[in-house]
Design a protein around this motif. Sequence first.
Motif, short mmCIF file in Angstrom:
data_model
loop_
_atom_site.label_atom_id
_atom_site.label_comp_id
_atom_site.label_asym_id
_atom_site.label_seq_id
_atom_site.Cartn_x
_atom_site.Cartn_y
_atom_site.Cartn_z
N ARG A 1 -3.82 -1.26 1.30
CA ARG A 1 -2.70 -0.30 1.59
C ARG A 1 -2.35 -0.19 3.13
O ARG A 1 -1.12 0.19 3.30
CB ARG A 1 -2.52 1.07 0.83
CG ARG A 1 -2.39 0.93 -0.58
CD ARG A 1 -2.61 2.21 -1.29
NE ARG A 1 -2.90 2.12 -2.68
CZ ARG A 1 -2.06 1.64 -3.74
NH1 ARG A 1 -0.81 1.34 -3.41
NH2 ARG A 1 -2.28 1.72 -5.07
N ASN A 2 -3.27 -0.20 3.87
CA ASN A 2 -3.12 -0.10 5.44
C ASN A 2 -2.09 -1.06 5.83
O ASN A 2 -1.47 -1.06 6.85
CB ASN A 2 -4.16 -0.08 6.15
CG ASN A 2 -5.18 0.89 6.00
OD1 ASN A 2 -4.47 2.05 5.75
ND2 ASN A 2 -6.42 0.71 6.26
N PHE A 3 -1.89 -2.25 5.09
CA PHE A 3 -1.03 -3.48 5.34
C PHE A 3 0.56 -3.16 5.09
O PHE A 3 1.29 -4.01 5.06
CB PHE A 3 -1.58 -4.66 4.82
CG PHE A 3 -2.84 -5.08 5.71
CD1 PHE A 3 -2.93 -5.06 7.16
CD2 PHE A 3 -3.96 -5.46 5.06
CE1 PHE A 3 -4.16 -5.32 7.67
CE2 PHE A 3 -4.97 -5.60 5.36
CZ PHE A 3 -5.20 -5.88 6.84
N ASN A 4 0.70 -1.72 4.49
CA ASN A 4 2.22 -1.39 4.24
C ASN A 4 2.83 -2.39 3.25
O ASN A 4 2.53 -2.85 2.22
CB ASN A 4 3.03 -1.29 5.55
CG ASN A 4 2.44 0.02 6.34
OD1 ASN A 4 1.82 0.93 5.69
ND2 ASN A 4 2.12 -0.23 7.59
N ASP A 5 3.94 -3.06 3.79
CA ASP A 5 4.83 -3.98 2.87
C ASP A 5 3.95 -5.47 2.39
O ASP A 5 4.25 -5.88 1.24
CB ASP A 5 5.92 -4.47 3.73
CG ASP A 5 7.14 -3.53 3.58
OD1 ASP A 5 7.02 -2.47 2.75
OD2 ASP A 5 7.86 -3.50 4.47
N PHE B 1 0.91 -5.03 1.43
CA PHE B 1 -0.06 -4.72 0.31
C PHE B 1 0.29 -5.39 -1.05
O PHE B 1 1.41 -5.46 -1.33
CB PHE B 1 0.05 -3.05 0.12
CG PHE B 1 -0.78 -2.76 -1.15
CD1 PHE B 1 -1.96 -2.97 -1.30
CD2 PHE B 1 0.00 -2.21 -2.20
CE1 PHE B 1 -2.88 -2.58 -2.36
CE2 PHE B 1 -0.69 -1.94 -3.37
CZ PHE B 1 -2.16 -1.90 -3.45
N GLN C 1 0.96 -8.66 -1.33
CA GLN C 1 2.03 -9.42 -1.20
C GLN C 1 2.00 -10.65 -2.13
O GLN C 1 3.16 -11.08 -2.62
CB GLN C 1 2.04 -9.66 0.26
CG GLN C 1 0.86 -10.71 0.68
CD GLN C 1 1.25 -11.43 2.00
OE1 GLN C 1 2.22 -11.47 2.48
NE2 GLN C 1 0.26 -11.73 2.72
N GLU D 1 -6.18 -0.95 -4.72
CA GLU D 1 -6.55 -1.07 -3.30
C GLU D 1 -7.91 -1.68 -3.40
O GLU D 1 -9.06 -1.24 -4.16
CB GLU D 1 -6.74 0.32 -2.92
CG GLU D 1 -6.96 -0.11 -1.29
CD GLU D 1 -6.42 1.07 -0.27
OE1 GLU D 1 -6.24 0.84 0.88
OE2 GLU D 1 -6.22 2.26 -0.93
N SER E 1 8.09 -1.71 -4.39
CA SER E 1 9.38 -2.17 -3.82
C SER E 1 8.79 -3.83 -3.41
O SER E 1 7.81 -4.25 -2.92
CB SER E 1 9.19 -1.35 -2.44
OG SER E 1 10.05 -2.11 -1.62
#
Length: 153
Positions: free
Chosen positions: A77-81, A83, A85, A103, A138
Amino acid sequence: MVKIAFYTITGQTQRFINKTGLDAHRIEDAHPQYQMNDKYILILPSYQDFMMDSVVDFLTYKDNKENLLGLIGCGNRNFNDLFAQTAKKISVTLHVPILYLLELSGNSADVKNVRQIVKEACKKERGVQKDLPVQNPSLSNISFLSDFRQKNE
Protein backbone atom coordinates in the motif's frame (compact mmCIF):
# COMPACT_ATOMS: atom_id res chain seq x y z
CA MET A 1 -14.89 -26.81 -7.55
CA VAL A 2 -13.37 -23.42 -8.27
CA LYS A 3 -9.62 -23.56 -8.74
CA ILE A 4 -6.88 -21.09 -7.84
CA ALA A 5 -3.98 -19.93 -10.02
CA PHE A 6 -1.27 -17.53 -8.89
CA TYR A 7 1.94 -15.89 -9.99
CA THR A 8 4.94 -14.83 -7.95
CA ILE A 9 8.52 -13.77 -8.47
CA THR A 10 9.55 -12.75 -4.95
CA GLY A 11 7.63 -15.46 -3.12
CA GLN A 12 5.19 -13.14 -1.28
CA THR A 13 2.17 -14.54 -3.13
CA GLN A 14 3.40 -18.10 -2.56
CA ARG A 15 3.61 -17.38 1.19
CA PHE A 16 0.01 -16.17 1.12
CA ILE A 17 -1.16 -19.27 -0.76
CA ASN A 18 0.64 -21.45 1.79
CA LYS A 19 -1.16 -19.65 4.64
CA THR A 20 -4.56 -20.32 3.08
CA GLY A 21 -3.93 -24.04 2.68
CA LEU A 22 -5.73 -23.86 -0.67
CA ASP A 23 -4.64 -26.06 -3.55
CA ALA A 24 -3.36 -23.75 -6.27
CA HIS A 25 -1.57 -23.83 -9.61
CA ARG A 26 1.57 -21.71 -9.76
CA ILE A 27 2.10 -20.01 -13.12
CA GLU A 28 5.71 -20.81 -14.00
CA ASP A 29 7.87 -18.58 -16.18
CA ALA A 30 9.40 -21.63 -17.89
CA HIS A 31 5.99 -23.13 -18.80
CA PRO A 32 3.18 -20.58 -18.45
CA GLN A 33 0.88 -22.37 -20.91
CA TYR A 34 -1.28 -24.42 -18.57
CA GLN A 35 -4.96 -25.07 -19.13
CA MET A 36 -7.08 -24.61 -16.01
CA ASN A 37 -10.05 -26.55 -17.51
CA ASP A 38 -12.42 -25.13 -14.87
CA LYS A 39 -13.50 -21.80 -13.43
CA TYR A 40 -10.76 -20.23 -11.34
CA ILE A 41 -9.63 -17.21 -9.36
CA LEU A 42 -6.28 -15.61 -10.23
CA ILE A 43 -4.11 -14.21 -7.43
CA LEU A 44 -1.52 -11.68 -8.55
CA PRO A 45 1.18 -9.51 -7.04
CA SER A 46 1.94 -6.01 -8.33
CA TYR A 47 4.62 -5.97 -11.00
CA GLN A 48 5.41 -3.78 -13.96
CA ASP A 49 3.93 -4.82 -17.30
CA PHE A 50 7.19 -6.16 -18.71
CA MET A 51 7.37 -8.63 -15.81
CA MET A 52 3.94 -10.10 -16.56
CA ASP A 53 4.65 -11.96 -19.82
CA SER A 54 4.04 -15.33 -18.18
CA VAL A 55 0.66 -14.22 -16.83
CA VAL A 56 -0.33 -12.90 -20.26
CA ASP A 57 0.76 -16.21 -21.85
CA PHE A 58 -1.24 -18.10 -19.23
CA LEU A 59 -4.37 -15.99 -19.73
CA THR A 60 -4.27 -16.28 -23.51
CA TYR A 61 -3.72 -20.04 -23.44
CA LYS A 62 -6.76 -22.05 -24.60
CA ASP A 63 -9.87 -21.09 -22.57
CA ASN A 64 -8.15 -19.67 -19.48
CA LYS A 65 -9.38 -16.14 -20.17
CA GLU A 66 -12.99 -17.34 -20.43
CA ASN A 67 -12.77 -19.40 -17.22
CA LEU A 68 -11.44 -16.55 -15.09
CA LEU A 69 -14.03 -15.70 -12.39
CA GLY A 70 -12.19 -12.92 -10.62
CA LEU A 71 -8.93 -11.54 -9.34
CA ILE A 72 -7.26 -11.15 -5.99
CA GLY A 73 -4.54 -8.51 -5.96
CA CYS A 74 -1.54 -8.32 -3.68
CA GLY A 75 0.88 -5.46 -3.20
CA ASN A 76 2.35 -2.83 -0.96
CA ARG A 77 0.00 0.00 0.00
CA ASN A 78 3.02 2.33 0.29
CA PHE A 79 2.97 2.47 -3.52
CA ASN A 80 -0.41 4.28 -3.50
CA ASP A 81 -2.00 4.04 -6.98
CA LEU A 82 0.39 1.24 -7.91
CA PHE A 83 -0.96 -0.96 -5.10
CA ALA A 84 -2.36 -4.12 -6.74
CA GLN A 85 -1.79 -2.52 -10.14
CA THR A 86 -1.58 -5.82 -12.01
CA ALA A 87 -4.97 -7.02 -10.78
CA LYS A 88 -6.47 -3.60 -11.55
CA LYS A 89 -5.07 -3.60 -15.09
CA ILE A 90 -6.28 -7.12 -15.84
CA SER A 91 -9.68 -6.31 -14.34
CA VAL A 92 -10.07 -3.36 -16.70
CA THR A 93 -8.67 -5.22 -19.69
CA LEU A 94 -10.71 -8.41 -19.34
CA HIS A 95 -13.77 -6.95 -17.57
CA VAL A 96 -13.26 -9.35 -14.66
CA PRO A 97 -14.04 -8.29 -11.07
CA ILE A 98 -11.51 -7.76 -8.34
CA LEU A 99 -12.72 -9.95 -5.50
CA TYR A 100 -10.20 -8.91 -2.87
CA LEU A 101 -7.04 -6.88 -2.28
CA LEU A 102 -4.40 -7.68 0.31
CA GLU A 103 -1.07 -6.29 1.38
CA LEU A 104 2.16 -8.21 0.85
CA SER A 105 1.68 -11.85 1.93
CA GLY A 106 -1.53 -11.10 3.85
CA ASN A 107 -2.56 -11.51 7.46
CA SER A 108 -4.94 -13.86 9.25
CA ALA A 109 -7.98 -11.75 8.30
CA ASP A 110 -6.93 -11.90 4.63
CA VAL A 111 -6.58 -15.67 4.84
CA LYS A 112 -10.07 -15.97 6.33
CA ASN A 113 -11.58 -13.59 3.75
CA VAL A 114 -9.98 -15.30 0.76
CA ARG A 115 -11.07 -18.73 1.96
CA GLN A 116 -14.61 -17.33 2.24
CA ILE A 117 -14.40 -15.88 -1.28
CA VAL A 118 -13.35 -19.26 -2.66
CA LYS A 119 -16.18 -20.94 -0.74
CA GLU A 120 -18.70 -18.43 -2.16
CA ALA A 121 -17.30 -18.91 -5.66
CA CYS A 122 -17.83 -22.67 -5.34
CA LYS A 123 -21.44 -22.04 -4.28
CA LYS A 124 -21.93 -19.75 -7.25
CA GLU A 125 -20.60 -22.41 -9.62
CA ARG A 126 -23.06 -24.93 -8.15
CA GLY A 127 -25.88 -22.42 -8.66
CA VAL A 128 -26.51 -21.92 -4.94
CA GLN A 129 -25.45 -18.25 -4.95
CA LYS A 130 -26.05 -15.52 -7.53
CA ASP A 131 -23.03 -13.19 -7.38
CA LEU A 132 -19.67 -12.99 -5.68
CA PRO A 133 -18.92 -10.00 -3.45
CA VAL A 134 -16.78 -7.60 -5.46
CA GLN A 135 -14.40 -4.93 -4.23
CA ASN A 136 -14.37 -1.71 -6.22
CA PRO A 137 -10.88 -0.25 -5.91
CA SER A 138 -10.11 3.02 -7.58
CA LEU A 139 -9.15 2.22 -11.14
CA SER A 140 -7.98 5.73 -12.02
CA ASN A 141 -4.70 6.06 -13.89
CA ILE A 142 -4.82 2.45 -15.04
CA SER A 143 -3.41 1.66 -18.44
CA PHE A 144 -3.96 -1.59 -20.21
CA LEU A 145 -1.27 -4.23 -20.12
CA SER A 146 0.71 -3.44 -23.26
CA ASP A 147 1.83 -7.02 -23.79
CA PHE A 148 -1.75 -8.29 -23.55
CA ARG A 149 -2.91 -5.79 -26.16
CA GLN A 150 -0.14 -6.77 -28.56
CA LYS A 151 -0.86 -10.50 -28.28
CA ASN A 152 -4.57 -10.00 -28.93
CA GLU A 153 -4.43 -7.61 -31.88
